[in-house]
Design a protein around this motif. Structure first.
Motif, PDB file in Angstrom:
ATOM      1  N   PRO A  28      -4.804 -18.836  21.174  1.00  0.00           N
ATOM      2  CA  PRO A  28      -3.977 -17.654  21.435  1.00  0.00           C
ATOM      3  C   PRO A  28      -4.298 -16.520  20.463  1.00  0.00           C
ATOM      4  N   GLY A  29      -4.416 -15.311  21.008  1.00  0.00           N
ATOM      5  CA  GLY A  29      -4.744 -14.151  20.192  1.00  0.00           C
ATOM      6  C   GLY A  29      -6.227 -13.877  20.078  1.00  0.00           C
ATOM      7  N   MET A  30      -7.032 -14.716  20.707  1.00  0.00           N
ATOM      8  CA  MET A  30      -8.489 -14.568  20.641  1.00  0.00           C
ATOM      9  C   MET A  30      -8.949 -13.430  21.559  1.00  0.00           C
ATOM     10  N   PRO A  31      -9.943 -12.632  21.141  1.00  0.00           N
ATOM     11  CA  PRO A  31     -10.531 -11.655  22.065  1.00  0.00           C
ATOM     12  C   PRO A  31     -11.124 -12.361  23.277  1.00  0.00           C
ATOM     13  N   ASP A  32     -11.238 -11.638  24.399  1.00  0.00           N
ATOM     14  CA  ASP A  32     -11.790 -12.257  25.603  1.00  0.00           C
ATOM     15  C   ASP A  32     -13.302 -12.457  25.471  1.00  0.00           C
ATOM     16  N   THR A  33     -13.858 -13.167  26.431  1.00  0.00           N
ATOM     17  CA  THR A  33     -15.279 -13.529  26.373  1.00  0.00           C
ATOM     18  C   THR A  33     -16.174 -12.296  26.330  1.00  0.00           C
ATOM     19  N   THR A  34     -15.827 -11.266  27.101  1.00  0.00           N
ATOM     20  CA  THR A  34     -16.644 -10.042  27.122  1.00  0.00           C
ATOM     21  C   THR A  34     -16.693  -9.402  25.736  1.00  0.00           C
ATOM     22  N   ALA A  68     -22.476 -16.443  20.024  1.00  0.00           N
ATOM     23  CA  ALA A  68     -23.450 -17.192  20.813  1.00  0.00           C
ATOM     24  C   ALA A  68     -22.872 -18.443  21.479  1.00  0.00           C
ATOM     25  N   ARG A  69     -21.662 -18.823  21.093  1.00  0.00           N
ATOM     26  CA  ARG A  69     -21.084 -20.056  21.645  1.00  0.00           C
ATOM     27  C   ARG A  69     -19.567 -19.976  21.554  1.00  0.00           C
ATOM     28  N   ILE A  70     -18.901 -20.344  22.645  1.00  0.00           N
ATOM     29  CA  ILE A  70     -17.445 -20.354  22.689  1.00  0.00           C
ATOM     30  C   ILE A  70     -17.005 -21.728  23.158  1.00  0.00           C
ATOM     31  N   SER A  71     -16.238 -22.409  22.322  1.00  0.00           N
ATOM     32  CA  SER A  71     -15.737 -23.724  22.701  1.00  0.00           C
ATOM     33  C   SER A  71     -14.221 -23.661  22.863  1.00  0.00           C
ATOM     34  N   HIS A  72     -13.674 -24.703  23.481  1.00  0.00           N
ATOM     35  CA  HIS A  72     -12.250 -24.701  23.834  1.00  0.00           C
ATOM     36  C   HIS A  72     -11.435 -25.741  23.078  1.00  0.00           C
ATOM     37  N   GLY A  73     -12.079 -26.519  22.214  1.00  0.00           N
ATOM     38  CA  GLY A  73     -11.361 -27.443  21.359  1.00  0.00           C
ATOM     39  C   GLY A  73     -10.469 -28.411  22.125  1.00  0.00           C
ATOM     40  N   PRO A  74      -9.256 -28.669  21.620  1.00  0.00           N
ATOM     41  CA  PRO A  74      -8.381 -29.646  22.259  1.00  0.00           C
ATOM     42  C   PRO A  74      -7.595 -29.096  23.433  1.00  0.00           C
ATOM     43  N   PHE A  75      -7.674 -27.792  23.693  1.00  0.00           N
ATOM     44  CA  PHE A  75      -6.816 -27.196  24.711  1.00  0.00           C
ATOM     45  C   PHE A  75      -7.027 -27.761  26.115  1.00  0.00           C
ATOM     46  N   PRO A  76      -8.264 -28.032  26.568  1.00  0.00           N
ATOM     47  CA  PRO A  76      -8.415 -28.639  27.900  1.00  0.00           C
ATOM     48  C   PRO A  76      -7.693 -29.979  28.019  1.00  0.00           C
ATOM     49  N   TYR A  77      -7.782 -30.804  26.987  1.00  0.00           N
ATOM     50  CA  TYR A  77      -7.113 -32.099  27.016  1.00  0.00           C
ATOM     51  C   TYR A  77      -5.606 -31.925  27.067  1.00  0.00           C
ATOM     52  N   TRP A  78      -5.081 -31.057  26.221  1.00  0.00           N
ATOM     53  CA  TRP A  78      -3.630 -30.843  26.189  1.00  0.00           C
ATOM     54  C   TRP A  78      -3.123 -30.330  27.533  1.00  0.00           C
ATOM     55  N   ARG A  79      -3.865 -29.408  28.144  1.00  0.00           N
ATOM     56  CA  ARG A  79      -3.442 -28.881  29.448  1.00  0.00           C
ATOM     57  C   ARG A  79      -3.490 -29.962  30.520  1.00  0.00           C
ATOM     58  N   ALA A  80      -4.542 -30.761  30.482  1.00  0.00           N
ATOM     59  CA  ALA A  80      -4.667 -31.833  31.468  1.00  0.00           C
ATOM     60  C   ALA A  80      -3.529 -32.840  31.327  1.00  0.00           C
ATOM     61  N   MET A  81      -3.206 -33.221  30.112  1.00  0.00           N
ATOM     62  CA  MET A  81      -2.144 -34.203  29.905  1.00  0.00           C
ATOM     63  C   MET A  81      -0.771 -33.619  30.262  1.00  0.00           C
ATOM     64  N   ALA A  82      -0.572 -32.333  30.018  1.00  0.00           N
ATOM     65  CA  ALA A  82       0.679 -31.695  30.416  1.00  0.00           C
ATOM     66  C   ALA A  82       0.824 -31.724  31.935  1.00  0.00           C
ATOM     67  N   GLN A  83      -0.278 -31.501  32.639  1.00  0.00           N
ATOM     68  CA  GLN A  83      -0.241 -31.550  34.101  1.00  0.00           C
ATOM     69  C   GLN A  83       0.051 -32.961  34.595  1.00  0.00           C
ATOM     70  N   VAL A  84      -0.549 -33.954  33.961  1.00  0.00           N
ATOM     71  CA  VAL A  84      -0.284 -35.341  34.341  1.00  0.00           C
ATOM     72  C   VAL A  84       1.192 -35.687  34.125  1.00  0.00           C
ATOM     73  N   ARG A  85       1.743 -35.250  32.992  1.00  0.00           N
ATOM     74  CA  ARG A  85       3.166 -35.497  32.735  1.00  0.00           C
ATOM     75  C   ARG A  85       4.043 -34.868  33.814  1.00  0.00           C
ATOM     76  N   ASP A  86       3.701 -33.634  34.212  1.00  0.00           N
ATOM     77  CA  ASP A  86       4.480 -32.960  35.247  1.00  0.00           C
ATOM     78  C   ASP A  86       4.385 -33.707  36.573  1.00  0.00           C
ATOM     79  N   TRP A  87       3.185 -34.136  36.922  1.00  0.00           N
ATOM     80  CA  TRP A  87       2.999 -34.880  38.167  1.00  0.00           C
ATOM     81  C   TRP A  87       3.754 -36.204  38.128  1.00  0.00           C
ATOM     82  N   ALA A  88       3.687 -36.865  36.988  1.00  0.00           N
ATOM     83  CA  ALA A  88       4.380 -38.145  36.853  1.00  0.00           C
ATOM     84  C   ALA A  88       5.894 -37.967  36.956  1.00  0.00           C
TER      85      ALA A  88
END
Length: 260
Positions: free
Chosen positions: A221-227, A235-255
């Motif tokens: 949060p607060g990061m400049p956009d890719t452009t 030269a490289r932009i990574s997403h760290g733990p955020f994809p995992y956290w979002r995926a698990m939040a979605q699984v919790r909601d579905w469950a």
């Protein structure tokens, strides 16, 4: 792809102004999903891999389990893979070389290697940072292990100097030390420079200009956009733990919906 060709392909994807996007994965299933979305390369995140296996982050995950996870990823995808190797699962250069040699047997072609002294005497809620001279020796051990295996391993040297300071108004005072580490890490054999936590455009630009290495940043949060980041020369932009956290939040909601 042979391992050497894969490593060279991965290195070539790091271009200033045209950043490689790495949507971090945590197992073979997430690797297949990200590859299917059109990824050019794959990268694990230590937090995500550890939590997915039931361990906290910070080298609590046993190295044998990490290597097993990495082996399954390379078995199902031919994309170049970088592994978040934290601080090498050891302090001593000799042990780091041995651990890197084991990692290279999985067919990974890149690593993140950080300067946080995991397991050291905490400074408040934070682990300390390795003294620069010691971290340089550790980086040289990583490069020596890769050279011995004949693999042009992409060593993404990470500094946690900024990440551990949550007050961005304090970041300008850290940039001199960040740049010093970036230059020293380059001389020690690093291939990239990772500065998670850095979000201010002018400071990003200063770091990019001051190092010969391709610079990696992590979205938050607060990061400049890719452009904007591309225009700054990242030269490289990574997403760290955020994809995992979002995926698990979605699984919790579905469950929760399923059990209503």
């Amino acid at each position: 792809m042979t391992r050497i060709r894969k490593a060279k392909t991965f290195a070539a994807l790091h271009r200033r102004g045209d950043p490689l996007i790495l949507y971090n994965i945590w197992d073979a299933g997430s690797a297949a999903a990200v590859a299917g979305a059109g990824a050019k390369a794959l990268a694990t995140g230590s937090h995500s891999v550890a939590e997915a296996q039931g361990w906290p982050d910070g080298e609590h995950l046993p190295l044998d389990i990490l290597l097993a996870v990495v082996s399954r990823i390379t078995a199902i995808s031919d994309l170049p893979l970088s592994v978040d190797f934290e601080s090498g699962f050891a302090r001593e250069p000799e042990r780091i070389s041995a651990n890197v040699a084991r990692l290279l047997e999985t067919d990974a072609v890149g690593i993140n290697f950080e300067d946080q002294l995991i397991g050291g005497q905490p400074e408040g809620d934070l682990y300390p940072i390795y003294p620069l001279e010691e971290q340089v020796a550790r980086l040289r051990a990583v490069r020596a292990a890769a050279d011995a295996a004949g693999v042009p391993l992409f060593v993404n040297a990470r500094t946690d100097l900024v990440l551990r300071q949550g007050d961005i108004s304090q970041h300008p005072a850290l940039i001199g030390a960040v740049i010093e580490r970036g230059q020293a890490y380059a001389e020690a054999g690093a291939t990239g420079f990772f500065v998670p936590g850095l979000v201010t455009p002018d400071l990003i630009g200063r770091v990019v200009e001051a190092t010969s290495l391709p610079v990696n940043l992590m979205t938050k949060p607060g990061m400049p956009d890719t452009t904007t980041l591309a225009a700054l020369g990242v030269a490289r932009i990574s997403h760290g733990p955020f994809p995992y956290w979002r995926a698990m939040a979605q699984v919790r909601d579905w469950a929760a919906e399923a059990m209503e």
